[in-house]
Scaffold this motif. Sequence first.
Motif, PDB file in Angstrom:
ATOM      1  N   GLY A  98      48.058  44.155  32.192  1.00 48.56           N
ATOM      2  CA  GLY A  98      48.674  44.181  33.512  1.00 48.56           C
ATOM      3  C   GLY A  98      49.819  45.166  33.596  1.00 48.56           C
ATOM      4  N   ALA A  99      50.361  45.556  32.462  1.00 48.74           N
ATOM      5  CA  ALA A  99      51.418  46.568  32.457  1.00 48.74           C
ATOM      6  C   ALA A  99      50.826  47.972  32.462  1.00 48.74           C
ATOM      7  CB  ALA A  99      52.310  46.389  31.233  1.00 48.74           C
ATOM      8  N   LEU A 100      49.674  48.132  31.796  1.00 44.92           N
ATOM      9  CA  LEU A 100      49.101  49.471  31.650  1.00 44.92           C
ATOM     10  C   LEU A 100      48.585  50.022  32.971  1.00 44.92           C
ATOM     11  CD1 LEU A 100      47.092  49.031  28.334  1.00 44.92           C
ATOM     12  CD2 LEU A 100      49.435  49.823  28.667  1.00 44.92           C
ATOM     13  N   VAL A 101      47.950  49.145  33.775  1.00 45.17           N
ATOM     14  CA  VAL A 101      47.339  49.603  35.025  1.00 45.17           C
ATOM     15  C   VAL A 101      48.383  50.207  35.975  1.00 45.17           C
ATOM     16  CG1 VAL A 101      46.030  48.890  37.059  1.00 45.17           C
ATOM     17  CG2 VAL A 101      45.396  48.028  34.802  1.00 45.17           C
ATOM     18  N   PRO A 102      49.416  49.431  36.348  1.00 44.97           N
ATOM     19  CA  PRO A 102      50.390  50.034  37.267  1.00 44.97           C
ATOM     20  C   PRO A 102      51.138  51.205  36.641  1.00 44.97           C
ATOM     21  CG  PRO A 102      51.128  47.872  36.544  1.00 44.97           C
ATOM     22  CD  PRO A 102      49.732  48.029  36.070  1.00 44.97           C
ATOM     23  N   ALA A 103      51.420  51.127  35.339  1.00 49.64           N
ATOM     24  CA  ALA A 103      52.141  52.238  34.704  1.00 49.64           C
ATOM     25  C   ALA A 103      51.341  53.524  34.853  1.00 49.64           C
ATOM     26  CB  ALA A 103      52.409  51.932  33.233  1.00 49.64           C
ATOM     27  N   ALA A 104      50.020  53.422  34.695  1.00 52.93           N
ATOM     28  CA  ALA A 104      49.173  54.611  34.829  1.00 52.93           C
ATOM     29  C   ALA A 104      49.200  55.124  36.264  1.00 52.93           C
ATOM     30  CB  ALA A 104      47.745  54.285  34.413  1.00 52.93           C
ATOM     31  N   PHE A 126      40.771  45.965  43.347  1.00 59.32           N
ATOM     32  CA  PHE A 126      41.308  45.864  41.986  1.00 59.32           C
ATOM     33  C   PHE A 126      42.423  46.873  41.760  1.00 59.32           C
ATOM     34  CE2 PHE A 126      37.200  43.750  40.933  1.00 59.32           C
ATOM     35  CZ  PHE A 126      37.736  42.592  40.408  1.00 59.32           C
ATOM     36  N   LEU A 127      42.244  48.079  42.301  1.00 59.15           N
ATOM     37  CA  LEU A 127      43.230  49.138  42.068  1.00 59.15           C
ATOM     38  C   LEU A 127      44.566  48.802  42.737  1.00 59.15           C
ATOM     39  CD1 LEU A 127      43.524  52.016  40.809  1.00 59.15           C
ATOM     40  CD2 LEU A 127      43.138  52.904  43.093  1.00 59.15           C
ATOM     41  N   ILE A 128      44.544  48.480  44.030  1.00 56.72           N
ATOM     42  CA  ILE A 128      45.797  48.176  44.721  1.00 56.72           C
ATOM     43  C   ILE A 128      46.377  46.871  44.172  1.00 56.72           C
ATOM     44  CG2 ILE A 128      46.909  47.730  46.949  1.00 56.72           C
ATOM     45  CD1 ILE A 128      44.966  49.531  48.273  1.00 56.72           C
ATOM     46  N   GLY A 129      45.501  45.921  43.861  1.00 57.75           N
ATOM     47  CA  GLY A 129      45.975  44.677  43.248  1.00 57.75           C
ATOM     48  C   GLY A 129      46.685  44.950  41.932  1.00 57.75           C
ATOM     49  N   GLY A 130      46.102  45.838  41.135  1.00 55.75           N
ATOM     50  CA  GLY A 130      46.702  46.173  39.848  1.00 55.75           C
ATOM     51  C   GLY A 130      48.007  46.915  40.021  1.00 55.75           C
ATOM     52  N   ALA A 160      40.892  55.906  35.291  1.00 64.06           N
ATOM     53  CA  ALA A 160      41.185  55.018  34.159  1.00 64.06           C
ATOM     54  C   ALA A 160      41.800  53.696  34.626  1.00 64.06           C
ATOM     55  CB  ALA A 160      42.079  55.723  33.143  1.00 64.06           C
ATOM     56  N   PRO A 161      42.935  53.713  35.351  1.00 57.36           N
ATOM     57  CA  PRO A 161      43.463  52.426  35.790  1.00 57.36           C
ATOM     58  C   PRO A 161      42.510  51.660  36.705  1.00 57.36           C
ATOM     59  CG  PRO A 161      44.687  54.235  36.797  1.00 57.36           C
ATOM     60  CD  PRO A 161      43.826  54.824  35.733  1.00 57.36           C
ATOM     61  N   ALA A 162      41.707  52.378  37.516  1.00 53.58           N
ATOM     62  CA  ALA A 162      40.776  51.681  38.410  1.00 53.58           C
ATOM     63  C   ALA A 162      39.785  50.856  37.594  1.00 53.58           C
ATOM     64  CB  ALA A 162      40.045  52.681  39.298  1.00 53.58           C
ATOM     65  N   LEU A 163      39.309  51.432  36.501  1.00 56.96           N
ATOM     66  CA  LEU A 163      38.325  50.735  35.675  1.00 56.96           C
ATOM     67  C   LEU A 163      38.985  49.604  34.877  1.00 56.96           C
ATOM     68  CD1 LEU A 163      35.328  50.948  35.204  1.00 56.96           C
ATOM     69  CD2 LEU A 163      35.746  52.508  33.304  1.00 56.96           C
TER      70      LEU A 163
END
Lengths: 83, 546
Positions: B335-341, B55-59, B183-186
């Motif tokens: 989908g914007a928040l995860v990579p931005a973090a 999920f993390l790398i995908g995000g 945070a982004p991982a979750l």
Amino acid sequence: MTDQPPTTSRRAADLAPRRSDKNPWNWLLLLPIVLPLLVPVFNRAEPELFGWPFFYWVQLAFVVVGVVTTSLVHRAHQRGKRG
Amino acid sequence: MEGINTVELAVFIAFFVVVTALGFGAARWRRAENLMHLDEWGLGGRSFGTWITWFLIGGDIYTAYTFVAVPALVFGAGAAGFFAVPYTVVVYPLIFLVVIRLWSVSHVRGFVTPADFVRSRFDSPTMALLVAITGIVATMPYIALQLVGIEAVLKTMGVTGELPIIVAFVILAVYTYSSGLRAPALIAFVKDILIYLTIIVAVIVIPTKLGGWDVVFGAAEEKFSLSGTGGLLLPGTGQVQYATLALGSALALFLYPHSITGVLAAKSRGTLQKNMSLLPIYSLALGFIALLGFMAIAAGTEPIGADNNTIVPALFQQMFPSWFAGVAFAAVGIGALVPAAIMSIAAANLFTRNIYKEYLKKDATPTQEAKVAKLASLVVKLGAVAAIIFIDPQFSIDLQLIGGVIILQTLPSVGIGLYTRWFHRGALVAGWVVGMVAGFLMLYSVQRVGPDGTVVKEHFAGSAFSLSKLGFDTTTTVYAGFLAVAANLLVVVLVTFVLRAMKVDDGVDGTADTDYTAEREDPSVRDLPDPLGETPTTAGEGSGRG
């Protein structure tokens, strides 16, 4: 900065045992790397599949090739670790 | 577009609130004894298993901008926009054996960033600084582009003005500050469930409503043959560009600091290998997402305010009931928040380890490092917001284009360096300089010419460099980054020969051969008592300094 010899490199050899990530199965990885780059070969409309031109469905099929080959190589590495 | 669509907005805000709660709660998830260490804040304790890593790398890789821009490209240009699919097919087998070496050596030596590795491997603080700066510069516009994704969605819902984006980013900044990479991982879990739900529904519902896939492709073909630009297939001259762009982007992807952050946060080599075979599932989704561009053509969707990036949100709004459009918009927004973090954390790690600790405060304690990194992540995000508000978004898009080309210039040191130390540290610097200059000049020369032959955009109008500019008698174009990194490598090899012949000192390798295949259970440098009696945790970088 001291003029001591760099001892850390030698100590690292003690840290991790000697292993190898070489495996004949690794060559399988070339398939999903080369296939998607052969653009002139698949830059065509026929044969269609479910209304999709060849160009589009074949590239999605490459995804499947990628999944299968990387899974096989991963398995080979796992076996190598145990054996 | 009269006013605001309240149902959509309500659903969007509801998801946003849930995600915010998760973001703050993440600090307690898989709790560490002490978050005030860069390994904890910046790498989630290096403990993520297969699913979280997926999920993390995908995000990380499949961002909101991807979801918005790829179909927009397909909508506008057709086949050329589909390069995102071969790109994300090629990347995993390409790096399958490489990233696990990076993981292993970082595990043993305690590296947090790619520049840490270069510093120790080539005994070159200069090259490490260049890698760090390249990483930060390439990442910043990428963060700004995530805002473009959110903006496209907000615009479609009828929300205008900059305030909502500022609010969203301030909230993001605060929970990244307190929870770090957790945070982004979750949040990535929520993001992906929403994305997959949206895609599955869209791929079934929209073509059915439009009358089948052949209608979708047929409409696209008609549009392209009428307009004379783009097409369902690539023009003969665009094939090399397509292949080199896919390959070049694939080589660049795992040089980006945020991808490396995702890799180093994994718990073992096995986790990463398994992920290399599972991550292509996202590429399958991406293929369908790209085709949303053709669906929009068939549905007669018009982008809002001539901004092609709004094409997918506009299509969803046209095709779905409001509540489900709201879900889809939330998917893009989150989908914007995860990579931005993750990107801001990666940039912060680089700043802390390779600029602050290297040049400003050599004896920084782990707690001080974590503190600086947290503050740096805030600064990075504020910078991104400022960039979007005060500068034309087009500038961020240009910068991101340049970003892909410049990050490729770290390939010899960060990528190939994992296999060989033959390159001389001086040669790496020389190659980097040449690659940067060449890449920049080539991108600068790319123009966009309208159908009537006038120049629409003078510079930075894409990454397709015409070989005719080098004097070749051809209309073929090639990805500029590809040529730039080729020049870079050539210089590295030549200068290495010269420096070796002149017997110029090339420093001491701070890593050992066995580091590169180390497993999780093998001890790392920090398990050892410190040999030089420095501060307890600096053994990692202390190595290699003779």
